[in-house]
Write a protein that holds these residues in place. Structure first.
Motif, PDB file in Angstrom:
ATOM      1  N   LYS A  35       0.835  -1.204   0.000  1.00  0.00           N
ATOM      2  CA  LYS A  35       0.000   0.000   0.000  1.00  0.00           C
ATOM      3  C   LYS A  35       0.867   1.251   0.000  1.00  0.00           C
ATOM      4  CE  LYS A  35      -3.546  -0.065   2.867  1.00  0.00           C
ATOM      5  NZ  LYS A  35      -4.343  -0.333   4.081  1.00  0.00           N
ATOM      6  N   THR A  36       1.910   1.228   0.804  1.00  0.00           N
ATOM      7  CA  THR A  36       2.807   2.374   0.899  1.00  0.00           C
ATOM      8  C   THR A  36       3.563   2.567  -0.409  1.00  0.00           C
ATOM      9  OG1 THR A  36       3.034   1.949   3.270  1.00  0.00           O
ATOM     10  CG2 THR A  36       4.670   3.377   2.280  1.00  0.00           C
ATOM     11  N   TYR A  37       4.015   1.483  -1.000  1.00  0.00           N
ATOM     12  CA  TYR A  37       4.721   1.532  -2.278  1.00  0.00           C
ATOM     13  C   TYR A  37       3.823   2.148  -3.352  1.00  0.00           C
ATOM     14  CZ  TYR A  37       6.995  -0.055  -6.549  1.00  0.00           C
ATOM     15  OH  TYR A  37       7.575  -0.101  -7.784  1.00  0.00           O
ATOM     16  N   GLU A  38       2.579   1.696  -3.420  1.00  0.00           N
ATOM     17  CA  GLU A  38       1.632   2.224  -4.407  1.00  0.00           C
ATOM     18  C   GLU A  38       1.399   3.722  -4.204  1.00  0.00           C
ATOM     19  OE1 GLU A  38      -1.780  -0.319  -4.013  1.00  0.00           O
ATOM     20  OE2 GLU A  38      -0.777  -1.976  -5.032  1.00  0.00           O
ATOM     21  N   GLU A  39       1.298   4.157  -2.959  1.00  0.00           N
ATOM     22  CA  GLU A  39       1.158   5.588  -2.680  1.00  0.00           C
ATOM     23  C   GLU A  39       2.381   6.345  -3.182  1.00  0.00           C
ATOM     24  OE1 GLU A  39       0.873   8.761   1.033  1.00  0.00           O
ATOM     25  OE2 GLU A  39       1.045   6.624   1.487  1.00  0.00           O
ATOM     26  N   GLY A  40       3.549   5.793  -2.920  1.00  0.00           N
ATOM     27  CA  GLY A  40       4.785   6.431  -3.371  1.00  0.00           C
ATOM     28  C   GLY A  40       4.849   6.560  -4.875  1.00  0.00           C
ATOM     29  N   ILE A  41       4.474   5.513  -5.590  1.00  0.00           N
ATOM     30  CA  ILE A  41       4.477   5.544  -7.056  1.00  0.00           C
ATOM     31  C   ILE A  41       3.497   6.606  -7.558  1.00  0.00           C
ATOM     32  CG2 ILE A  41       3.888   4.230  -9.131  1.00  0.00           C
ATOM     33  CD1 ILE A  41       6.605   3.519  -7.869  1.00  0.00           C
ATOM     34  N   ARG A  42       2.317   6.674  -6.955  1.00  0.00           N
ATOM     35  CA  ARG A  42       1.321   7.681  -7.348  1.00  0.00           C
ATOM     36  C   ARG A  42       1.876   9.088  -7.149  1.00  0.00           C
ATOM     37  NH1 ARG A  42      -1.827  10.707  -4.485  1.00  0.00           N
ATOM     38  NH2 ARG A  42      -1.581   9.485  -2.600  1.00  0.00           N
ATOM     39  N   LEU A  43       2.507   9.313  -6.007  1.00  0.00           N
ATOM     40  CA  LEU A  43       3.068  10.631  -5.721  1.00  0.00           C
ATOM     41  C   LEU A  43       4.205  10.977  -6.677  1.00  0.00           C
ATOM     42  CD1 LEU A  43       3.049  10.580  -1.819  1.00  0.00           C
ATOM     43  CD2 LEU A  43       1.614  11.989  -3.316  1.00  0.00           C
ATOM     44  N   ILE A  44       5.047  10.010  -6.987  1.00  0.00           N
ATOM     45  CA  ILE A  44       6.154  10.249  -7.918  1.00  0.00           C
ATOM     46  C   ILE A  44       5.610  10.643  -9.286  1.00  0.00           C
ATOM     47  CG2 ILE A  44       8.004   9.110  -9.215  1.00  0.00           C
ATOM     48  CD1 ILE A  44       8.626   7.588  -6.556  1.00  0.00           C
ATOM     49  N   LYS A  45       4.564   9.973  -9.746  1.00  0.00           N
ATOM     50  CA  LYS A  45       3.954  10.326 -11.033  1.00  0.00           C
ATOM     51  C   LYS A  45       3.400  11.744 -11.000  1.00  0.00           C
ATOM     52  CE  LYS A  45       2.920   5.666 -12.563  1.00  0.00           C
ATOM     53  NZ  LYS A  45       1.892   4.687 -12.910  1.00  0.00           N
ATOM     54  N   GLU A  46       2.773  12.128  -9.895  1.00  0.00           N
ATOM     55  CA  GLU A  46       2.255  13.488  -9.754  1.00  0.00           C
ATOM     56  C   GLU A  46       3.396  14.506  -9.767  1.00  0.00           C
ATOM     57  OE1 GLU A  46      -0.320  13.817  -6.344  1.00  0.00           O
ATOM     58  OE2 GLU A  46      -1.583  12.159  -7.017  1.00  0.00           O
ATOM     59  N   LEU A  47       4.487  14.183  -9.075  1.00  0.00           N
ATOM     60  CA  LEU A  47       5.645  15.079  -9.057  1.00  0.00           C
ATOM     61  C   LEU A  47       6.241  15.234 -10.450  1.00  0.00           C
ATOM     62  CD1 LEU A  47       7.342  13.855  -5.772  1.00  0.00           C
ATOM     63  CD2 LEU A  47       6.332  16.107  -6.145  1.00  0.00           C
ATOM     64  N   GLU A  48       6.360  14.136 -11.161  1.00  0.00           N
ATOM     65  CA  GLU A  48       6.890  14.190 -12.521  1.00  0.00           C
ATOM     66  C   GLU A  48       6.019  15.068 -13.412  1.00  0.00           C
ATOM     67  OE1 GLU A  48       7.099  10.012 -13.489  1.00  0.00           O
ATOM     68  OE2 GLU A  48       9.204   9.892 -12.852  1.00  0.00           O
ATOM     69  N   GLU A  49       4.704  14.959 -13.268  1.00  0.00           N
ATOM     70  CA  GLU A  49       3.787  15.769 -14.068  1.00  0.00           C
ATOM     71  C   GLU A  49       3.930  17.257 -13.722  1.00  0.00           C
ATOM     72  OE1 GLU A  49       1.226  16.868 -16.934  1.00  0.00           O
ATOM     73  OE2 GLU A  49       2.079  14.884 -16.669  1.00  0.00           O
ATOM     74  N   GLU A  50       4.066  17.568 -12.449  1.00  0.00           N
ATOM     75  CA  GLU A  50       4.248  18.958 -12.044  1.00  0.00           C
ATOM     76  C   GLU A  50       5.547  19.528 -12.601  1.00  0.00           C
ATOM     77  OE1 GLU A  50       3.432  20.054  -7.932  1.00  0.00           O
ATOM     78  OE2 GLU A  50       2.155  18.284  -7.744  1.00  0.00           O
ATOM     79  N   ILE A  51       6.603  18.733 -12.591  1.00  0.00           N
ATOM     80  CA  ILE A  51       7.886  19.177 -13.148  1.00  0.00           C
ATOM     81  C   ILE A  51       7.750  19.399 -14.651  1.00  0.00           C
ATOM     82  CG2 ILE A  51      10.249  18.443 -13.658  1.00  0.00           C
ATOM     83  CD1 ILE A  51      10.192  17.056 -10.857  1.00  0.00           C
ATOM     84  N   LYS A  52       7.079  18.490 -15.331  1.00  0.00           N
ATOM     85  CA  LYS A  52       6.867  18.613 -16.775  1.00  0.00           C
ATOM     86  C   LYS A  52       6.101  19.898 -17.093  1.00  0.00           C
ATOM     87  CE  LYS A  52       4.695  16.153 -20.615  1.00  0.00           C
ATOM     88  NZ  LYS A  52       3.910  14.967 -20.998  1.00  0.00           N
ATOM     89  N   GLN A  53       5.058  20.184 -16.335  1.00  0.00           N
ATOM     90  CA  GLN A  53       4.265  21.397 -16.552  1.00  0.00           C
ATOM     91  C   GLN A  53       5.103  22.649 -16.310  1.00  0.00           C
ATOM     92  OE1 GLN A  53       0.723  21.075 -14.158  1.00  0.00           O
ATOM     93  NE2 GLN A  53      -0.071  19.357 -15.357  1.00  0.00           N
ATOM     94  N   ALA A  54       5.927  22.625 -15.273  1.00  0.00           N
ATOM     95  CA  ALA A  54       6.793  23.768 -14.978  1.00  0.00           C
ATOM     96  C   ALA A  54       7.797  23.983 -16.108  1.00  0.00           C
ATOM     97  CB  ALA A  54       7.516  23.558 -13.650  1.00  0.00           C
ATOM     98  N   GLU A  55       8.362  22.895 -16.634  1.00  0.00           N
ATOM     99  CA  GLU A  55       9.306  23.000 -17.746  1.00  0.00           C
ATOM    100  C   GLU A  55       8.631  23.605 -18.976  1.00  0.00           C
ATOM    101  OE1 GLU A  55      10.664  18.945 -18.050  1.00  0.00           O
ATOM    102  OE2 GLU A  55      12.400  19.336 -16.751  1.00  0.00           O
ATOM    103  N   GLN A  56       7.396  23.214 -19.226  1.00  0.00           N
ATOM    104  CA  GLN A  56       6.660  23.742 -20.369  1.00  0.00           C
ATOM    105  C   GLN A  56       6.404  25.238 -20.204  1.00  0.00           C
ATOM    106  OE1 GLN A  56       3.230  21.157 -20.521  1.00  0.00           O
ATOM    107  NE2 GLN A  56       4.298  19.619 -21.755  1.00  0.00           N
ATOM    108  N   LYS A  57       6.070  25.657 -18.992  1.00  0.00           N
ATOM    109  CA  LYS A  57       5.851  27.090 -18.735  1.00  0.00           C
ATOM    110  C   LYS A  57       7.127  27.881 -18.960  1.00  0.00           C
ATOM    111  CE  LYS A  57       2.084  26.613 -15.427  1.00  0.00           C
ATOM    112  NZ  LYS A  57       1.671  26.779 -14.022  1.00  0.00           N
TER     113      LYS A  57
END
Length: 62
Positions: A35-57
């Motif tokens: 359960k903890t691992y799955e939460e971590g993976i979800r958060l990492i994907k969200e972080l990656e998306e936020e970084i991608k959006q910031a790079e695009q801006k």
């Protein structure tokens, strides 16, 4: 912030760090580890998306 329950980038990053540390511990059940691992993976994907959006801006602002 639109959603008061939404975590900030820093909060997500800190939570991923906590998760990594907890998964190194020996006193966690396999079920809890999954359960903890799955939460971590979800958060990492969200972080990656936020970084991608910031790079695009940044690219648009150039």
């Amino acid at each position: 912030m639109d959603n008061p329950n939404k975590m900030t980038f820093e909060e997500k990053f800190n939570r991923v760090t906590e998760i990594a540390n907890s998964l190194e511990g020996k006193n966690v059940s396999l079920e809890e580890m999954m359960k903890t691992y799955e939460e971590g993976i979800r958060l990492i994907k969200e972080l990656e998306e936020e970084i991608k959006q910031a790079e695009q801006k940044i690219e648009v602002a150039k």
